[in-house]
Design a protein around this motif. Sequence first.
Motif, PDB file in Angstrom:
ATOM      1  N   PRO A 188     -22.992  50.977  27.283  1.00  0.00           N
ATOM      2  CA  PRO A 188     -24.253  51.394  26.655  1.00  0.00           C
ATOM      3  C   PRO A 188     -25.199  50.249  26.288  1.00  0.00           C
ATOM      4  CG  PRO A 188     -22.546  51.272  24.987  1.00  0.00           C
ATOM      5  CD  PRO A 188     -21.888  50.865  26.291  1.00  0.00           C
ATOM      6  N   ILE A 189     -24.834  48.989  26.570  1.00  0.00           N
ATOM      7  CA  ILE A 189     -25.688  47.889  26.118  1.00  0.00           C
ATOM      8  C   ILE A 189     -26.918  47.704  26.993  1.00  0.00           C
ATOM      9  CG2 ILE A 189     -23.746  46.658  25.076  1.00  0.00           C
ATOM     10  CD1 ILE A 189     -23.875  44.708  27.464  1.00  0.00           C
ATOM     11  N   GLY A 225     -33.184  53.791  30.652  1.00  0.00           N
ATOM     12  CA  GLY A 225     -33.823  54.775  31.519  1.00  0.00           C
ATOM     13  C   GLY A 225     -32.870  55.501  32.440  1.00  0.00           C
ATOM     14  N   SER A 226     -31.572  55.306  32.256  1.00  0.00           N
ATOM     15  CA  SER A 226     -30.576  55.912  33.139  1.00  0.00           C
ATOM     16  C   SER A 226     -30.150  57.291  32.652  1.00  0.00           C
ATOM     17  CB  SER A 226     -29.343  55.011  33.216  1.00  0.00           C
ATOM     18  OG  SER A 226     -28.657  55.009  31.963  1.00  0.00           O
ATOM     19  N   GLY A 227     -29.398  57.983  33.500  1.00  0.00           N
ATOM     20  CA  GLY A 227     -28.860  59.277  33.124  1.00  0.00           C
ATOM     21  C   GLY A 227     -27.883  59.171  31.968  1.00  0.00           C
ATOM     22  N   ALA A 228     -27.087  58.097  31.954  1.00  0.00           N
ATOM     23  CA  ALA A 228     -26.135  57.908  30.862  1.00  0.00           C
ATOM     24  C   ALA A 228     -26.854  57.688  29.536  1.00  0.00           C
ATOM     25  CB  ALA A 228     -25.210  56.729  31.167  1.00  0.00           C
ATOM     26  N   SER A 229     -27.894  56.855  29.540  1.00  0.00           N
ATOM     27  CA  SER A 229     -28.659  56.604  28.322  1.00  0.00           C
ATOM     28  C   SER A 229     -29.397  57.861  27.866  1.00  0.00           C
ATOM     29  CB  SER A 229     -29.666  55.468  28.550  1.00  0.00           C
ATOM     30  OG  SER A 229     -28.997  54.238  28.789  1.00  0.00           O
ATOM     31  N   LEU A 230     -29.898  58.618  28.825  1.00  0.00           N
ATOM     32  CA  LEU A 230     -30.560  59.887  28.518  1.00  0.00           C
ATOM     33  C   LEU A 230     -29.583  60.843  27.843  1.00  0.00           C
ATOM     34  CD1 LEU A 230     -33.058  61.793  28.866  1.00  0.00           C
ATOM     35  CD2 LEU A 230     -32.083  62.441  31.070  1.00  0.00           C
ATOM     36  N   GLY A 231     -28.366  60.932  28.390  1.00  0.00           N
ATOM     37  CA  GLY A 231     -27.356  61.817  27.818  1.00  0.00           C
ATOM     38  C   GLY A 231     -26.948  61.391  26.423  1.00  0.00           C
ATOM     39  N   GLU A 240     -16.897  67.313  15.232  1.00  0.00           N
ATOM     40  CA  GLU A 240     -15.631  66.618  15.438  1.00  0.00           C
ATOM     41  C   GLU A 240     -15.177  66.677  16.903  1.00  0.00           C
ATOM     42  OE1 GLU A 240     -14.587  70.453  13.078  1.00  0.00           O
ATOM     43  OE2 GLU A 240     -16.284  69.078  13.323  1.00  0.00           O
ATOM     44  N   ASN A 241     -15.574  67.739  17.611  1.00  0.00           N
ATOM     45  CA  ASN A 241     -15.262  67.817  19.040  1.00  0.00           C
ATOM     46  C   ASN A 241     -16.057  66.781  19.834  1.00  0.00           C
ATOM     47  OD1 ASN A 241     -13.550  69.918  18.486  1.00  0.00           O
ATOM     48  ND2 ASN A 241     -14.890  71.534  19.275  1.00  0.00           N
ATOM     49  N   ALA A 242     -17.297  66.541  19.391  1.00  0.00           N
ATOM     50  CA  ALA A 242     -18.117  65.507  20.044  1.00  0.00           C
ATOM     51  C   ALA A 242     -17.516  64.129  19.821  1.00  0.00           C
ATOM     52  CB  ALA A 242     -19.548  65.558  19.515  1.00  0.00           C
ATOM     53  N   VAL A 243     -16.976  63.909  18.626  1.00  0.00           N
ATOM     54  CA  VAL A 243     -16.339  62.626  18.318  1.00  0.00           C
ATOM     55  C   VAL A 243     -15.112  62.414  19.198  1.00  0.00           C
ATOM     56  CG1 VAL A 243     -15.136  61.288  16.554  1.00  0.00           C
ATOM     57  CG2 VAL A 243     -17.169  62.618  15.938  1.00  0.00           C
ATOM     58  N   ALA A 244     -14.307  63.458  19.358  1.00  0.00           N
ATOM     59  CA  ALA A 244     -13.121  63.358  20.213  1.00  0.00           C
ATOM     60  C   ALA A 244     -13.526  63.139  21.668  1.00  0.00           C
ATOM     61  CB  ALA A 244     -12.280  64.624  20.078  1.00  0.00           C
ATOM     62  N   TRP A 245     -14.601  63.770  22.091  1.00  0.00           N
ATOM     63  CA  TRP A 245     -15.092  63.634  23.473  1.00  0.00           C
ATOM     64  C   TRP A 245     -15.536  62.208  23.764  1.00  0.00           C
ATOM     65  CZ3 TRP A 245     -20.285  62.535  24.781  1.00  0.00           C
ATOM     66  CH2 TRP A 245     -20.601  62.638  26.133  1.00  0.00           C
ATOM     67  N   ALA A 291     -15.163  59.419  26.909  1.00  0.00           N
ATOM     68  CA  ALA A 291     -16.305  59.715  27.776  1.00  0.00           C
ATOM     69  C   ALA A 291     -16.752  58.480  28.553  1.00  0.00           C
ATOM     70  CB  ALA A 291     -17.461  60.262  26.959  1.00  0.00           C
ATOM     71  N   LEU A 292     -16.999  58.659  29.847  1.00  0.00           N
ATOM     72  CA  LEU A 292     -17.493  57.611  30.727  1.00  0.00           C
ATOM     73  C   LEU A 292     -19.001  57.776  30.919  1.00  0.00           C
ATOM     74  CD1 LEU A 292     -14.664  57.821  33.423  1.00  0.00           C
ATOM     75  CD2 LEU A 292     -14.894  56.116  31.595  1.00  0.00           C
ATOM     76  N   PRO A 293     -19.677  56.767  31.464  1.00  0.00           N
ATOM     77  CA  PRO A 293     -21.120  56.909  31.698  1.00  0.00           C
ATOM     78  C   PRO A 293     -21.491  58.187  32.443  1.00  0.00           C
ATOM     79  CG  PRO A 293     -20.466  54.642  32.046  1.00  0.00           C
ATOM     80  CD  PRO A 293     -19.202  55.404  31.793  1.00  0.00           C
ATOM     81  N   ARG A 294     -20.688  58.565  33.429  1.00  0.00           N
ATOM     82  CA  ARG A 294     -21.008  59.783  34.180  1.00  0.00           C
ATOM     83  C   ARG A 294     -20.891  61.035  33.309  1.00  0.00           C
ATOM     84  NH1 ARG A 294     -15.982  58.417  36.830  1.00  0.00           N
ATOM     85  NH2 ARG A 294     -14.286  59.810  36.210  1.00  0.00           N
ATOM     86  N   ASP A 295     -20.043  60.987  32.284  1.00  0.00           N
ATOM     87  CA  ASP A 295     -19.920  62.122  31.370  1.00  0.00           C
ATOM     88  C   ASP A 295     -21.192  62.269  30.522  1.00  0.00           C
ATOM     89  OD1 ASP A 295     -17.249  62.741  32.188  1.00  0.00           O
ATOM     90  OD2 ASP A 295     -16.545  61.049  30.970  1.00  0.00           O
ATOM     91  N   TYR A 296     -21.713  61.153  30.049  1.00  0.00           N
ATOM     92  CA  TYR A 296     -22.994  61.199  29.355  1.00  0.00           C
ATOM     93  C   TYR A 296     -24.099  61.645  30.316  1.00  0.00           C
ATOM     94  CZ  TYR A 296     -21.122  58.836  25.216  1.00  0.00           C
ATOM     95  OH  TYR A 296     -20.420  58.525  24.076  1.00  0.00           O
ATOM     96  N   GLY A 297     -24.043  61.117  31.533  1.00  0.00           N
ATOM     97  CA  GLY A 297     -25.050  61.476  32.527  1.00  0.00           C
ATOM     98  C   GLY A 297     -25.024  62.941  32.907  1.00  0.00           C
TER      99      GLY A 297
END
Length: 303
Positions: free
Chosen positions: A160-161, A165-171, A204-209, A213-219
């Motif tokens: 995340p550093i 403008g990427s899909g991961a940062s957007l997510g 709490e489910n988001a915290v566990a996720w 979570a990988l960049p593609r998961d955020y994306g």
Amino acid sequence: MASALLTNSSVNNTDRKQPLLLGVDGGGTSCRARIADLDGTILGEGFAGSANPRTGLDSACNAIMQATCEAMDKAGLEENDFGRMYAGLGLAGVNQQKERDLVLDWGFPFAGIFLETDAYAACMGAFNGKDGAILILGTGSCGASLIEGDMKTLGGWGFPISDHGSGASLGLAAVRYALLAHEGMKEETPLSQAIMATFDNRPENAVAWQDSALPRDYGSYGPMVVEHLSKGDKLAEQLIRECAGDAAMMIRVLHQRGASQCALVGGLSEYVMPWLPEDVASIATLPQGDAMHGALLMAMKLF
């Protein structure tokens, strides 16, 4: 950094058939190969998995061969045709000399190899071999300029550093807002509610996720943002504007480096382009060709 070249003169001298061009676009997710004749006629294409030598030399090179063999099969070519094939390899993970040497020494059966990064291939393809810059807006992001043979990159240091403008940062921005809205610190929108629904409306489910979570998961939240953008969702518009602002920041630097135009490529590009600030809208353009086309142009340089 100079491009890496490898030729097999003994094959070249003994084979009397017409040479063939192979263009390979190898990234961290997939590898695509395209075979063409010297006139540029496309004969066949193939697809395989990740081809990033930094994450596995053998797996990357085997993916290149798998994609090439699929393209050869579609082109009606046989194993002995490797000897008349000149390859342009545009690969992720070959920025360092160590990886470049390992790839060139791996033992490919091609008559010659022109090795460069996937960004180099994308630049070549975007402007048909002429000077220009690209901004890749996919799961990650990276800018690159190719001016008078000098290749320079911008950003792309990883999520995340970096990867602005990427899909991961957007997510990431979308999930952060959704959590705030869920707790009453921001205004809820249909998009924020839809995001929280993926976590059963439990923070709490988001915290566990996020723990795995990988960049593609955020994306993966990118399509949800785009869907709600078309419905006039205020949050979706805010997120896309922020994404476009980050893209503009990078385009301005690429322009300052001498690129008169910057081609936007990657899955987010078509959605970000209409939201670019006025000062960069005239600089941004669509690519003339893809990275495989650029890799074919690289292969042509072997002649």
